[in-house]
Design a protein around this motif. Sequence first.
Motif, mmCIF file in Angstrom:
data_model
loop_
_atom_site.group_PDB
_atom_site.id
_atom_site.type_symbol
_atom_site.label_atom_id
_atom_site.label_comp_id
_atom_site.label_asym_id
_atom_site.label_seq_id
_atom_site.Cartn_x
_atom_site.Cartn_y
_atom_site.Cartn_z
ATOM 1 N N TRP A 139 83.237 89.143 -29.141
ATOM 2 C CA TRP A 139 83.360 89.523 -30.816
ATOM 3 C C TRP A 139 85.063 89.888 -30.436
ATOM 4 O O TRP A 139 85.641 91.075 -31.464
ATOM 5 N N HIS A 152 93.394 88.177 -33.615
ATOM 6 C CA HIS A 152 92.470 87.192 -34.541
ATOM 7 C C HIS A 152 93.515 87.118 -35.749
ATOM 8 O O HIS A 152 92.974 88.688 -36.459
ATOM 9 N N TRP A 186 84.091 95.794 -30.945
ATOM 10 C CA TRP A 186 84.978 95.154 -29.039
ATOM 11 C C TRP A 186 83.960 95.221 -27.757
ATOM 12 O O TRP A 186 84.331 94.281 -27.131
ATOM 13 N N PRO A 199 97.570 85.753 -29.846
ATOM 14 C CA PRO A 199 97.272 84.164 -30.971
ATOM 15 C C PRO A 199 95.587 85.069 -29.656
ATOM 16 O O PRO A 199 94.759 84.998 -30.162
ATOM 17 N N ASP A 200 95.984 85.349 -27.994
ATOM 18 C CA ASP A 200 94.619 85.602 -27.196
ATOM 19 C C ASP A 200 94.312 86.885 -27.340
ATOM 20 O O ASP A 200 92.601 87.076 -27.043
ATOM 21 N N ALA A 219 100.067 90.215 -34.213
ATOM 22 C CA ALA A 219 98.696 88.958 -34.512
ATOM 23 C C ALA A 219 99.332 87.226 -33.612
ATOM 24 O O ALA A 219 98.578 86.600 -33.331
ATOM 25 N N HIS A 220 100.542 87.047 -34.257
ATOM 26 C CA HIS A 220 100.849 86.331 -34.520
ATOM 27 C C HIS A 220 101.467 85.773 -33.241
ATOM 28 O O HIS A 220 101.464 84.416 -31.909
ATOM 29 N N ILE A 230 87.859 89.627 -30.040
ATOM 30 C CA ILE A 230 89.587 89.061 -30.981
ATOM 31 C C ILE A 230 89.395 89.650 -32.069
ATOM 32 O O ILE A 230 90.548 89.737 -32.521
ATOM 33 N N TYR A 231 88.075 89.505 -32.583
ATOM 34 C CA TYR A 231 87.921 89.691 -33.910
ATOM 35 C C TYR A 231 87.716 91.324 -34.733
ATOM 36 O O TYR A 231 89.058 91.743 -35.394
ATOM 37 N N SER A 284 91.600 87.886 -39.523
ATOM 38 C CA SER A 284 91.018 89.507 -39.288
ATOM 39 C C SER A 284 91.978 90.637 -39.816
ATOM 40 O O SER A 284 91.752 91.480 -40.488
ATOM 41 N N GLY A 287 91.580 92.644 -33.870
ATOM 42 C CA GLY A 287 92.355 92.417 -34.915
ATOM 43 C C GLY A 287 91.744 93.035 -36.797
ATOM 44 O O GLY A 287 92.766 93.627 -37.057
#
Length: 124
Positions: free
Chosen positions: A29, A97, A23, A93-94, A89-90, A31-32, A100, A35
């Motif tokens: 990467w 992810h 991060w 979303p920015d 996460a929902h 956002i992933y 993930s 998550g």
Amino acid sequence: MDEILTKSTRAAFWFLAISLMVWAVWPEWRIYSAGVVLGVSASLVNAFLLRKRVAWIGTLSKDNPNPPRKVGLGLASRLAVVLLAAMLAHRYPDLFHLPSVLYSCFFMPVVSLFFAILRNRRTF
């Protein structure tokens, strides 16, 4: 069980540290890895809730052959933790992810199974 959970927790913290380094180093990467951090954190909480529940059932069954029913710390609590992570996460979303988060919610059961298989092979 405590040995397997200790090893799994140590692996989870290493994985969290690696995810936080990803991060920090690679902005594309973020956002992933965020998550993954959220999902593994939810997985850790679930593992400790399950450990507490199993310990409670173990002590109760030793002391009393007909244990009374206890409300809480069961399946609903663990599902609520995963639902909270998925809702975060929902909702954002920015930042996270969603796939993930959902994939990494299975981190502790998979790692615990792996360490249990290794321990079983060593024993036999």
